[in-house]
Every structure is written in structure tokens, then in C-alpha cells.
Design a protein around this motif. Structure first.
Motif, PDB file in Angstrom:
ATOM      1  N   SER A  36       0.832  -1.212   0.000  1.00 41.88           N
ATOM      2  CA  SER A  36       0.000   0.000   0.000  1.00 41.88           C
ATOM      3  C   SER A  36       0.860   1.252   0.000  1.00 41.88           C
ATOM      4  CB  SER A  36      -0.919   0.021   1.221  1.00 41.88           C
ATOM      5  OG  SER A  36      -1.789  -1.071   1.227  1.00 41.88           O
ATOM      6  N   LEU A  37       1.897   1.254   0.827  1.00 42.07           N
ATOM      7  CA  LEU A  37       2.705   2.459   1.019  1.00 42.07           C
ATOM      8  C   LEU A  37       3.625   2.772  -0.158  1.00 42.07           C
ATOM      9  CD1 LEU A  37       3.560   4.767   2.876  1.00 42.07           C
ATOM     10  CD2 LEU A  37       5.240   3.201   3.894  1.00 42.07           C
ATOM     11  N   VAL A  38       4.308   1.793  -0.709  1.00 44.46           N
ATOM     12  CA  VAL A  38       5.294   2.052  -1.764  1.00 44.46           C
ATOM     13  C   VAL A  38       4.666   2.724  -2.994  1.00 44.46           C
ATOM     14  CG1 VAL A  38       6.935   0.980  -3.369  1.00 44.46           C
ATOM     15  CG2 VAL A  38       6.962   0.357  -0.940  1.00 44.46           C
ATOM     16  N   PRO A  39       3.516   2.268  -3.493  1.00 48.14           N
ATOM     17  CA  PRO A  39       2.923   2.997  -4.621  1.00 48.14           C
ATOM     18  C   PRO A  39       2.567   4.446  -4.278  1.00 48.14           C
ATOM     19  CG  PRO A  39       1.926   0.833  -4.428  1.00 48.14           C
ATOM     20  CD  PRO A  39       2.776   1.028  -3.210  1.00 48.14           C
ATOM     21  N   MET A  40       2.114   4.690  -3.040  1.00 48.29           N
ATOM     22  CA  MET A  40       1.796   6.062  -2.630  1.00 48.29           C
ATOM     23  C   MET A  40       3.056   6.925  -2.618  1.00 48.29           C
ATOM     24  SD  MET A  40      -1.089   5.197   0.308  1.00 48.29           S
ATOM     25  CE  MET A  40      -0.505   6.471   1.343  1.00 48.29           C
ATOM     26  N   LEU A  45       2.238  10.738  -3.510  1.00 40.68           N
ATOM     27  CA  LEU A  45       0.991  11.084  -2.835  1.00 40.68           C
ATOM     28  C   LEU A  45       1.229  11.290  -1.343  1.00 40.68           C
ATOM     29  CD1 LEU A  45      -1.405   8.557  -4.601  1.00 40.68           C
ATOM     30  CD2 LEU A  45      -1.190  11.021  -5.014  1.00 40.68           C
ATOM     31  N   THR A  46       2.366  10.803  -0.878  1.00 40.30           N
ATOM     32  CA  THR A  46       2.769  10.995   0.511  1.00 40.30           C
ATOM     33  C   THR A  46       4.281  11.047   0.572  1.00 40.30           C
ATOM     34  OG1 THR A  46       2.399  10.219   2.783  1.00 40.30           O
ATOM     35  CG2 THR A  46       2.858   8.531   1.123  1.00 40.30           C
ATOM     36  N   HIS A  47       4.804  11.564   1.666  1.00 43.50           N
ATOM     37  CA  HIS A  47       6.249  11.644   1.849  1.00 43.50           C
ATOM     38  C   HIS A  47       6.565  11.611   3.338  1.00 43.50           C
ATOM     39  CE1 HIS A  47      10.007  13.907   2.623  1.00 43.50           C
ATOM     40  NE2 HIS A  47      10.439  13.049   1.722  1.00 43.50           N
ATOM     41  N   PHE A  48       7.618  10.904   3.674  1.00 42.91           N
ATOM     42  CA  PHE A  48       8.095  10.842   5.047  1.00 42.91           C
ATOM     43  C   PHE A  48       9.602  10.936   5.017  1.00 42.91           C
ATOM     44  CE2 PHE A  48       4.097   8.645   4.804  1.00 42.91           C
ATOM     45  CZ  PHE A  48       3.386   9.231   5.843  1.00 42.91           C
ATOM     46  N   GLU A  49      10.157  11.609   5.990  1.00 45.33           N
ATOM     47  CA  GLU A  49      11.611  11.756   6.085  1.00 45.33           C
ATOM     48  C   GLU A  49      12.284  10.432   6.442  1.00 45.33           C
ATOM     49  OE1 GLU A  49      13.395  14.531   5.365  1.00 45.33           O
ATOM     50  OE2 GLU A  49      11.501  15.459   4.767  1.00 45.33           O
ATOM     51  N   ASN A  50      11.578   9.582   7.199  1.00 42.66           N
ATOM     52  CA  ASN A  50      12.151   8.336   7.703  1.00 42.66           C
ATOM     53  C   ASN A  50      11.189   7.185   7.479  1.00 42.66           C
ATOM     54  OD1 ASN A  50      14.643   9.225   9.429  1.00 42.66           O
ATOM     55  ND2 ASN A  50      13.000  10.711   9.824  1.00 42.66           N
ATOM     56  N   LEU A  51      11.664   6.106   6.866  1.00 46.20           N
ATOM     57  CA  LEU A  51      10.881   4.886   6.737  1.00 46.20           C
ATOM     58  C   LEU A  51      11.479   3.849   7.672  1.00 46.20           C
ATOM     59  CD1 LEU A  51      10.032   4.452   2.960  1.00 46.20           C
ATOM     60  CD2 LEU A  51       8.598   5.265   4.801  1.00 46.20           C
TER      61      LEU A  51
END
Length: 140
Positions: A36-40, A45-51
């Protein structure tokens, strides 16, 4: 498209994952199967500094019968849920719903916890959890 740059963390335990989430707060996102997250992220469509990749934390995987209830770890892939005999016997709706989740590759990588956390409509499990009055145990 490519995702925006991010720092990648792979904790070895739930405790370490919680410490990272505490340290980075809203600048962090948990990655399990990534279906779910990787395509976003790729479509920005989303961004985070840390995964924070929890996919290899063994204590988050597995299916057990505990006090008459089926306990499924958040990191358990869909395919394992769909093939498990205890699930089929105790919670047949999960077994019936699993083949409707994406295709085989998605079911092999995607996780029950990720599908519920993202309330991914293509993953079926959020609706199943509501229908079965599921209980979620969370840490942190």
C-alpha cells in the motif's frame, strides 16, 4: 515517478522500532510489506523523512490460537493467513476474503497489519476486522 528521498531504518525488534518512532515522530512511517505504502510514495501522494522497515521483525509474524481466539501478527503476509488451517477453522471469513486481495504477488508481500493500518479498500481485511469485531493490540 520516484519517491522523494528518505532515510531508511531496519530495526531488529519491536522495542527498537518503537524507539525510532518515538525519536522521529510525525516524520516517520512504518513499512511492512509495502504493497500500500510504496505505490503512494512512488506517485508522491505521501512523503516521510524516515521509513522504518519492520518486515523482518519475527515477533510481528505468525498465527497462533490463544485463549480460543486467533492471534495474527501484524507482519504476517496475506498468503499465510489464507493458507493457515487454524484460520480456516476458526475464522473462515478471513480465509474466504484472502483470495480477493490483489494478485498472488501482493498476497505474498502484503501484510495483514499494513492492510488494516492503511484501511486499504483493495485489501479486504479492514472490512473483515469490523465485521468480526476484531481486537487490535498495539505497542506504543
Amino acid at each position: 515517478m520516484k519517491p522523494a528521498p528518505f532515510a531508511y531504518h531496519r530495526p531488529a525488534s519491536v522495542t527498537e522500532a518503537v524507539e525510532l518512532l518515538t525519536e522521529y515522530g510525525d516524520d516517520a512511517k512504518v513499512l511492512a510489506g509495502g504493497q500500500s505504502l510504496v505505490p503512494m510514495l512512488a506517485m508522491r501522494l505521501t512523503h516521510f523523512e524516515n521509513l522504518i522497515d519492520i518486515s523482518r521483525i519475527e515477533e510481528l509474524r505468525g498465527i497462533d490460537l490463544v485463549d480460543g481466539a486467533v492471534r495474527i501478527g501484524a507482519g504476517t503476509p496475506h498468503a499465510y493467513v489464507g493458507m493457515d488451517d487454524e484460520v480456516a477453522e476458526s475464522v473462515p471469513l478471513l480465509t474466504l476474503a484472502t483470495p480477493h486481495i490483489g494478485h498472488f504477488q501482493i498476497r505474498t508481500r502484503g501484510t495483514l497489519g499494513g492492510a488494516i493500518a492503511h484501511a486499504d479498500p483493495a485489501a479486504e481485511y479492514a472490512a473483515v476486522a469490523v465485521a468480526l469485531d476484531a481486537r487490535m493490540d498495539v505497542t506504543s
